[in-house]
Design an enzyme around this catalytic site. Structure first.
Site, PDB file in Angstrom:
ATOM      1  N   ARG A  72      43.075  27.537  51.475  1.00 31.09           N
ATOM      2  CA  ARG A  72      44.425  28.156  51.494  1.00 31.09           C
ATOM      3  C   ARG A  72      44.880  28.368  52.795  1.00 31.09           C
ATOM      4  NH1 ARG A  72      46.823  32.454  47.290  1.00 31.09           N
ATOM      5  NH2 ARG A  72      45.753  33.881  48.810  1.00 31.09           N
ATOM      6  N   LYS A 171      51.232  30.858  53.318  1.00 32.92           N
ATOM      7  CA  LYS A 171      51.111  32.284  53.229  1.00 32.92           C
ATOM      8  C   LYS A 171      51.296  32.627  55.047  1.00 32.92           C
ATOM      9  CE  LYS A 171      48.030  35.674  51.359  1.00 32.92           C
ATOM     10  NZ  LYS A 171      49.142  36.495  50.939  1.00 32.92           N
ATOM     11  N   GLU A 204      58.012  34.890  41.403  1.00 35.35           N
ATOM     12  CA  GLU A 204      56.835  35.784  41.289  1.00 35.35           C
ATOM     13  C   GLU A 204      57.261  36.994  41.741  1.00 35.35           C
ATOM     14  OE1 GLU A 204      54.345  34.212  44.503  1.00 35.35           O
ATOM     15  OE2 GLU A 204      55.972  33.695  46.007  1.00 35.35           O
TER      16      GLU A 204
HETATM   17  N1  PXG Z   1      52.375  35.841  45.537  1.00 35.54           N
HETATM   18  C1  PXG Z   1      52.419  36.196  46.997  1.00 35.54           C
HETATM   19  C2  PXG Z   1      53.820  36.318  47.591  1.00 35.54           C
HETATM   20  C3  PXG Z   1      51.230  36.947  47.573  1.00 35.54           C
HETATM   21  O1  PXG Z   1      51.713  37.647  48.912  1.00 35.54           O
HETATM   22  C4  PXG Z   1      50.305  36.771  45.714  1.00 35.54           C
HETATM   23  C5  PXG Z   1      51.163  35.930  45.149  1.00 35.54           C
HETATM   24  C6  PXG Z   1      48.897  36.576  44.938  1.00 35.54           C
HETATM   25  O2  PXG Z   1      48.000  35.649  45.438  1.00 35.54           O
HETATM   26  P1  PXG Z   1      46.439  35.912  45.465  1.00 35.54           P
HETATM   27  O3  PXG Z   1      45.880  34.727  46.068  1.00 35.54           O
HETATM   28  O4  PXG Z   1      46.070  37.109  46.086  1.00 35.54           O
HETATM   29  O5  PXG Z   1      45.952  35.942  43.907  1.00 35.54           O
HETATM   30  C7  PXG Z   1      50.318  37.024  46.977  1.00 35.54           C
HETATM   31  C8  PXG Z   1      49.069  37.629  47.696  1.00 35.54           C
HETATM   32  C9  PXG Z   1      48.818  42.936  50.808  1.00 35.54           C
HETATM   33  C10 PXG Z   1      48.355  41.701  50.300  1.00 35.54           C
HETATM   34  O6  PXG Z   1      48.164  43.374  51.878  1.00 35.54           O
HETATM   35  C11 PXG Z   1      49.097  40.743  49.637  1.00 35.54           C
HETATM   36  C12 PXG Z   1      48.499  39.743  48.847  1.00 35.54           C
HETATM   37  C13 PXG Z   1      47.410  39.459  48.817  1.00 35.54           C
HETATM   38  C14 PXG Z   1      46.577  40.622  49.270  1.00 35.54           C
HETATM   39  C15 PXG Z   1      46.816  41.709  49.905  1.00 35.54           C
HETATM   40  O7  PXG Z   1      49.886  43.517  50.386  1.00 35.54           O
HETATM   41  N2  PXG Z   1      49.513  38.706  48.566  1.00 35.54           N
END
Ligand code: PXG
Length: 305
Positions: A72, A171, A204
């Site tokens: 990713r 991301k 989301e």
């Molecule tokens: N949507 C968004 C917009 C995200 O930023 C997810 C879904 C979930 O994706 P994953 O691959 O983690 O299942 C995310 C993930 C933080 C932090 O520090 C944010 C995320 C992941 C880890 C830490 O706030 N966002």
């Protein structure tokens, strides 16, 4: 800044499990003490949010779905024409080296790649030395009791980025869209916000994917609703299908959320957490539902296996 309601502030501070110790930070080939971990203020990562990142977790010293996170990251970088100056193997080794240096078994990993420093002005061609940064630490987004009781969320007025403007599949280091929604929910006294896309469909939350359960079927918005292809989302879909549950990626509206039997969120930081209220409306009976609890347990087992 003070945008939190007092209740949100109280629960957030109690979410910190341990004092954050001075973990070493890896920057482009070297480990630095936390206070010496610095990059240029001319880096376009800071000046323009020009860069990409991943949030990962390690369980028992093993990084969960490392290969998927690297894929990713490389795809996000490719989408913004940013060449990561290291190979996947080098980044994987650096992550493990940083975890080991910090003695972390169960931790959170923030992997960042910046555009590099350059002149003032947007032109990415006038930058050099993209920085690869690895921070490892603890993370606890919500206090333990919210995992038992379930979360209350509200719909944000701020819509999720239009995929033709800044595709949520990237991301990137620019999270202002999500932060604006986060500010809205904090001001409303909640800790998470539901975001709708430009068509008014459910996309989301600010850092998590959303799932509903209706009539025993698991529902989640498709990636083209403008969402990040969450790695936890993927794992939960796999676990649900393995357990014999029907899973459908389909367009969802707020109406679907309001009439759902169950609702939960998934993300690396939050793992799996039930949602029991949306816009002050109870979801199901207002307590975490059986399918949510079962999937949460299966996810817990998967990460600790
Ligand atoms: N949507 C968004 C917009 C995200 O930023 C997810 C879904 C979930 O994706 P994953 O691959 O983690 O299942 C995310 C993930 C933080 C932090 O520090 C944010 C995320 C992941 C880890 C830490 O706030 N966002």
């Amino acid at each position: 800044m003070s945008v939190q309601s007092s209740s949100a502030r109280a629960s957030e501070s109690s979410a910190t499990p341990r004092e954050s110790k001075a973990f070493k930070v890896w920057i482009s080939g070297r480990l630095y003490e936390k206070e010496d971990a610095k990059i240029s203020v001319y880096d376009h990562g800071l000046l323009y949010g020009d860069g990409v990142f991943e949030g990962l977790r390690s369980y028992g010293g093993k990084v969960f779905r490392l290969e998927q996170h690297l894929t990713r990251l490389w795809n996000s970088a490719k989408a913004i024409l940013l060449e990561i100056p290291l190979s996947r193997e080098q980044v994987a080794r650096a992550i493990n080296e940083t975890l080991a240096a910090n003695g972390l078994q169960d931790g959170y990993i923030r992997l960042i790649v910046t555009r590099g420093s350059g002149s003032l002005g947007l032109d990415p061609n006038r930058t050099s030395n993209p920085q690869v940064i690895i921070i490892t630490d603890y993370i606890a987004v919500y206090p333990e009791e919210l995992y038992r009781q379930g979360l209350e969320i509200v719909t944000a007025g701020t819509m999720r980025n239009h995929p033709a403007a800044l595709n949520p599949r990237i991301k990137s280091l620019n999270y202002l869209n999500n932060i604006l929604a986060k500010i809205e929910c904090l001001q409303a006294g909640c800790m998470e916000a539901l975001m709708l896309n430009h068509k008014g469909e459910v996309s989301e939350c600010t850092a998590d994917n959303i799932f509903l359960v209706r009539d025993g079927v698991l529902l989640t918005p498709p990636v083209d609703a403008g969402v990040l292809e969450g790695i936890t989302r993927d794992a939960v879909i796999e676990l649900a299908r393995k357990s014999g549950l029907e899973v459908r990626e389909q367009t969802l509206t707020r109406h679907d959320v309001y009439i759902a039997d169950e609702c939960f969120l998934t993300g690396t930081a939050v793992e799996v957490i039930a949602v029991v209220k949306v816009d002050s409306r109870r979801i199901g009976p207002g307590t975490p539902g059986p399918i949510t609890c079962d999937l949460k347990e299966r996810f817990h087992k998967l990460t600790r296996s």
